[in-house]
Scaffold this motif. Structure first.
Motif, PDB file in Angstrom:
ATOM      1  N   MET A  94     -28.749 -17.760   2.700  1.00 15.70           N
ATOM      2  CA  MET A  94     -29.123 -17.544   1.306  1.00 15.70           C
ATOM      3  C   MET A  94     -28.436 -16.289   0.771  1.00 15.70           C
ATOM      4  SD  MET A  94     -31.144 -19.943   0.184  1.00 15.70           S
ATOM      5  CE  MET A  94     -31.948 -19.231  -1.221  1.00 15.70           C
ATOM      6  N   ASP A 132     -31.607 -29.333   2.244  1.00 18.57           N
ATOM      7  CA  ASP A 132     -31.785 -28.169   1.383  1.00 18.57           C
ATOM      8  C   ASP A 132     -32.329 -28.588   0.028  1.00 18.57           C
ATOM      9  OD1 ASP A 132     -30.835 -26.000   3.064  1.00 18.57           O
ATOM     10  OD2 ASP A 132     -28.857 -26.909   2.893  1.00 18.57           O
ATOM     11  N   GLY A 141     -33.676 -23.197  -1.335  1.00 18.12           N
ATOM     12  CA  GLY A 141     -34.163 -22.923   0.014  1.00 18.12           C
ATOM     13  C   GLY A 141     -34.056 -24.153   0.896  1.00 18.12           C
ATOM     14  N   ARG A 142     -34.475 -23.982   2.141  1.00 22.43           N
ATOM     15  CA  ARG A 142     -34.426 -25.050   3.138  1.00 22.43           C
ATOM     16  C   ARG A 142     -35.743 -25.821   3.105  1.00 22.43           C
ATOM     17  NH1 ARG A 142     -30.653 -27.899   5.563  1.00 22.43           N
ATOM     18  NH2 ARG A 142     -31.147 -28.571   7.663  1.00 22.43           N
ATOM     19  N   TRP A 176     -41.693 -20.102  -0.535  1.00 27.30           N
ATOM     20  CA  TRP A 176     -40.408 -20.025   0.153  1.00 27.30           C
ATOM     21  C   TRP A 176     -40.411 -18.827   1.091  1.00 27.30           C
ATOM     22  CZ3 TRP A 176     -37.485 -24.150  -0.127  1.00 27.30           C
ATOM     23  CH2 TRP A 176     -37.666 -25.022  -1.205  1.00 27.30           C
ATOM     24  N   GLN A 201     -38.142 -17.028   2.435  1.00 29.90           N
ATOM     25  CA  GLN A 201     -37.249 -15.915   2.125  1.00 29.90           C
ATOM     26  C   GLN A 201     -37.835 -14.989   1.062  1.00 29.90           C
ATOM     27  OE1 GLN A 201     -36.432 -19.114   1.782  1.00 29.90           O
ATOM     28  NE2 GLN A 201     -35.419 -19.546  -0.178  1.00 29.90           N
TER      29      GLN A 201
END
Length: 345
Positions: free
Chosen positions: A81, A213, A226-227, A240, A242
């Motif tokens: 990311m 993704d 994001g994943r 998320w 992250q």
């Protein structure tokens, strides 16, 4: 292999290589290599590479005396990311050495597509869109609270002979700015996983690859959110990982890759976020204070209490390219192979 080795052979250009362990010990050696190159440079790194360099350089250091980055034409960023705050810190640190912000080249790709899916047109640099967190979480807007936004980086346009589509839960293609699964199709997309027909059937449909993704399209450009498998879903709301990790990184003393967030099942059967954090503090009271600081920070993001575990430095697993592996961190934590520090209540 594809982007930084085979492509050099195909285009008959020279390249310099720096071992991962050598970069970890002396990250500024990367910029020394670029400085010594008398020609135009193209060099790529995940976000953490730029982060380490900007952190390592001292504010008192005259970067122009050591580096000349004026010939760095394309500063690629991918494999993880992309954080606009980190990239801006790099620009701030190395502008005096001749680095130009429009040299940044965000991209998106994966091994199953033989690397590149989208690449930013050269010269456009990093462009972001501010997206309301409610759009990312799938929750209705809470009008009693101020709106919160996250900066989503533009990852560019599909490369030659590549198609990209965003699909919803019903597999229908979504319009611009609608978040869904990222699918791609092109001549470089794999035809199968080696001797694994089940995995192949799970992600390939009529030549279209489910990348796993989440993202959205806007005027032909791809934005990655994001994943999908990393998403933490609590009470129907998406979180998320992250966002949680980046929030904790803002606290003093933490570096990129020091935090791993994922969901775990509690004894009552409910899911809750868990956050593992590298701890470099030895004093027991300071550890408790640090845990409480992290808990407050995470609560401000998620709106709930989370499991906060302080773990020994270097215990969070990474991939071969240096990226944090949340899935493996979760597996090691649940199996007891990552042992958190014991803290008083």
């Amino acid at each position: 292999l594809v982007g930084c080795f085979l492509s050099l052979i195909a285009n008959q250009i020279s390249g310099d290589y720096l071992k991962t362990e050598d970069f970890a010990r002396r990250p500024l050696a990367w910029l020394d290599l670029i400085t010594r190159n008398p020609g135009t440079s193209v060099s790529f790194s995940p976000t953490f590479g730029y982060d380490i360099c900007s952190r390592r350089i001292s504010s008192q250091t005259a970067v122009s005396n050591r580096f000349d980055l004026s010939r760095w034409r394309l500063a690629g960023n991918g494999a993880d990311m992309i954080r606009p705050d980190v990239m801006q810190s790099f620009v701030n640190a190395f502008t005096n050495a001749g680095f130009k912000a429009n040299a940044f080249l965000p991209s998106y790709g994966l091994a199953e597509a033989t690397l590149a899916v989208t690449v930013m047109p050269p010269g456009e640099g990093i462009r972001v869109e501010l997206v309301e967190e409610e759009r990312l979480s799938g929750a209705p807007r809470d009008l009693s609270r101020p709106a919160r936004y996250r900066a989503i980086v533009n990852c560019g346009k599909p490369v030659k002979d590549m198609e990209v589509a965003i699909r919803g839960e019903d597999d229908k293609v979504l319009s611009d700015h609608k978040i869904g699964k990222v699918w791609c199709r092109g001549v470089s997309v794999m035809h199968s996983y080696f001797r694994d027909p089940e995995a192949t059937d799970a992600c390939l449909i009529d030549g279209w690859l489910d990348t796993g993704d989440m993202g959205y399209m806007a005027k032909g450009y791809l934005f990655i959110v994001g994943r999908a498998k990393d998403m933490i879903i609590i009470n129907g709301k998406n979180h998320w990982p992250q966002d949680i990790e980046w929030a904790v990184e803002q606290l003093p003393g933490f570096n990129h890759g020091d935090i791993a967030a994922f969901s775990i099942e509690m004894e009552n059967g409910e899911e809750t976020p868990a956050v593992l954090v590298h701890c470099r503090v030895s004093d027991p009271d300071k550890r408790i204070e640090l845990r409480d600081q992290i808990r407050d920070k995470v609560r401000s993001i998620t709106g709930m209490n989370c499991v906060i575990e302080l773990v020994p430095p270097k215990s969070l697993p990474r991939t071969s390219s240096g990226k944090l592996s949340r899935a493996k961190a979760k597996k090691l934590y649940l199996s007891g192979e990552i042992e958190p520090f014991n803290l008083a209540a």
